[in-house]
Design a protein around this motif. Structure first.
Motif, PDB file in Angstrom:
ATOM      1  N   GLU A 127       0.831  -1.205   0.000  1.00  0.00           N
ATOM      2  CA  GLU A 127       0.000   0.000   0.000  1.00  0.00           C
ATOM      3  C   GLU A 127       0.869   1.260   0.000  1.00  0.00           C
ATOM      4  N   ILE A 128       1.960   1.222   0.742  1.00  0.00           N
ATOM      5  CA  ILE A 128       2.856   2.375   0.824  1.00  0.00           C
ATOM      6  C   ILE A 128       3.556   2.616  -0.503  1.00  0.00           C
ATOM      7  N   ALA A 129       3.986   1.540  -1.150  1.00  0.00           N
ATOM      8  CA  ALA A 129       4.730   1.647  -2.408  1.00  0.00           C
ATOM      9  C   ALA A 129       3.865   2.124  -3.570  1.00  0.00           C
ATOM     10  N   ASP A 130       2.552   1.950  -3.466  1.00  0.00           N
ATOM     11  CA  ASP A 130       1.637   2.379  -4.524  1.00  0.00           C
ATOM     12  C   ASP A 130       1.626   3.907  -4.582  1.00  0.00           C
ATOM     13  N   THR A 131       2.209   4.456  -5.649  1.00  0.00           N
ATOM     14  CA  THR A 131       2.340   5.905  -5.775  1.00  0.00           C
ATOM     15  C   THR A 131       1.160   6.560  -6.498  1.00  0.00           C
ATOM     16  N   ASP A 152       3.994  17.474   6.709  1.00  0.00           N
ATOM     17  CA  ASP A 152       4.609  16.384   7.466  1.00  0.00           C
ATOM     18  C   ASP A 152       4.143  15.028   6.952  1.00  0.00           C
ATOM     19  N   ALA A 153       2.867  14.929   6.608  1.00  0.00           N
ATOM     20  CA  ALA A 153       2.313  13.676   6.110  1.00  0.00           C
ATOM     21  C   ALA A 153       2.988  13.265   4.802  1.00  0.00           C
ATOM     22  N   LEU A 154       3.067  14.200   3.863  1.00  0.00           N
ATOM     23  CA  LEU A 154       3.663  13.878   2.558  1.00  0.00           C
ATOM     24  C   LEU A 154       5.167  13.652   2.660  1.00  0.00           C
ATOM     25  N   ARG A 155       5.839  14.435   3.488  1.00  0.00           N
ATOM     26  CA  ARG A 155       7.283  14.259   3.671  1.00  0.00           C
ATOM     27  C   ARG A 155       7.576  12.872   4.269  1.00  0.00           C
ATOM     28  N   GLY A 156       6.807  12.486   5.276  1.00  0.00           N
ATOM     29  CA  GLY A 156       6.991  11.179   5.899  1.00  0.00           C
ATOM     30  C   GLY A 156       6.687  10.047   4.937  1.00  0.00           C
ATOM     31  N   LEU A 157       5.609  10.187   4.183  1.00  0.00           N
ATOM     32  CA  LEU A 157       5.235   9.158   3.205  1.00  0.00           C
ATOM     33  C   LEU A 157       6.294   9.031   2.116  1.00  0.00           C
ATOM     34  N   ASN A 158       6.792  10.145   1.604  1.00  0.00           N
ATOM     35  CA  ASN A 158       7.818  10.093   0.554  1.00  0.00           C
ATOM     36  C   ASN A 158       9.115   9.459   1.051  1.00  0.00           C
ATOM     37  N   ARG A 159       9.516   9.780   2.280  1.00  0.00           N
ATOM     38  CA  ARG A 159      10.729   9.161   2.837  1.00  0.00           C
ATOM     39  C   ARG A 159      10.544   7.654   2.977  1.00  0.00           C
ATOM     40  N   LEU A 164      11.593   2.137   1.115  1.00  0.00           N
ATOM     41  CA  LEU A 164      11.101   0.864   0.579  1.00  0.00           C
ATOM     42  C   LEU A 164      11.711   0.567  -0.794  1.00  0.00           C
ATOM     43  N   ALA A 165      11.823   1.584  -1.637  1.00  0.00           N
ATOM     44  CA  ALA A 165      12.399   1.400  -2.962  1.00  0.00           C
ATOM     45  C   ALA A 165      13.871   1.008  -2.852  1.00  0.00           C
ATOM     46  N   ARG A 166      14.596   1.612  -1.924  1.00  0.00           N
ATOM     47  CA  ARG A 166      15.988   1.297  -1.698  1.00  0.00           C
ATOM     48  C   ARG A 166      16.151  -0.150  -1.213  1.00  0.00           C
ATOM     49  N   SER A 167      15.317  -0.542  -0.257  1.00  0.00           N
ATOM     50  CA  SER A 167      15.439  -1.888   0.304  1.00  0.00           C
ATOM     51  C   SER A 167      15.003  -2.967  -0.676  1.00  0.00           C
TER      52      SER A 167
END
Length: 170
Positions: A127-131, A152-159, A164-167
């Protein structure tokens, strides 16, 4: 024959009854002055008795709005709520705005990191990875209901998405 009580004795007795009722309430959980006043009024204690009881409680440090605000803010933060929610809840409980600000500063938290943590606990990696717009909006609305600002919500979600993309690429 019993002697009639003087007005001073009656006032002292009423204040003591309000004090005892307040102690019982404080034994269950901490209260703000506003909350305690309201509850004592609901129990039909007089205004003068309440004022005297509250003054005694404050002088004994059983009632302290600053301490209440700090503990409440920390508790709400630990339950995944953001600064807007904490500010609103403390205002509902009659805490002065300068005490609310002080309590929020005491937390020394990065609210976008806090938002990131809340999202990671609530949503699956998929769900998080779904952009997509729908998924992003859904997660952002969740965080806003929890009292986080949009930024704060968007900054946290983007980080979190970058992490997740890195891992997943490793």
């Amino acid at each position: 024959m019993s002697k009639a009580e003087t007005p001073e004795e009656l006032a002292r007795k009423a204040a003591h009854q309000a004090y005892v009722a307040a102690i019982r309430l404080l034994a269950r959980r901490d209260h703000s002055t506003f909350e305690l006043t309201r509850k004592l009024q609901q129990r039909e204690h007089g205004s003068e008795a309440i004022e005297e009881a509250l003054a005694d409680l404050v002088s004994a440090n059983y009632l302290n709005d600053e301490r209440y605000a700090e503990l409440y803010a920390e508790q709400r933060m630990n339950h995944g709520y953001g600064p807007l929610s904490i500010r609103s809840k403390l205002a509902e409980r009659g805490i002065d705005s300068h005490l609310v600000q002080r309590a929020l500063r005491q937390l020394t938290v990065d609210w976008s990191e806090q938002a990131e943590s809340v999202v990671a606990k609530r949503f699956t990696p998929h769900e998080i990875a779904d952009t997509g717009q729908q998924s992003t909006s859904r997660i952002a609305r969740f965080l806003q209901r929890r009292g986080f600002s949009s930024s704060d919500a968007l900054r946290g979600l983007n980080r979190l998405r970058k992490e997740l993309a890195r891992s997943s690429s490793d």
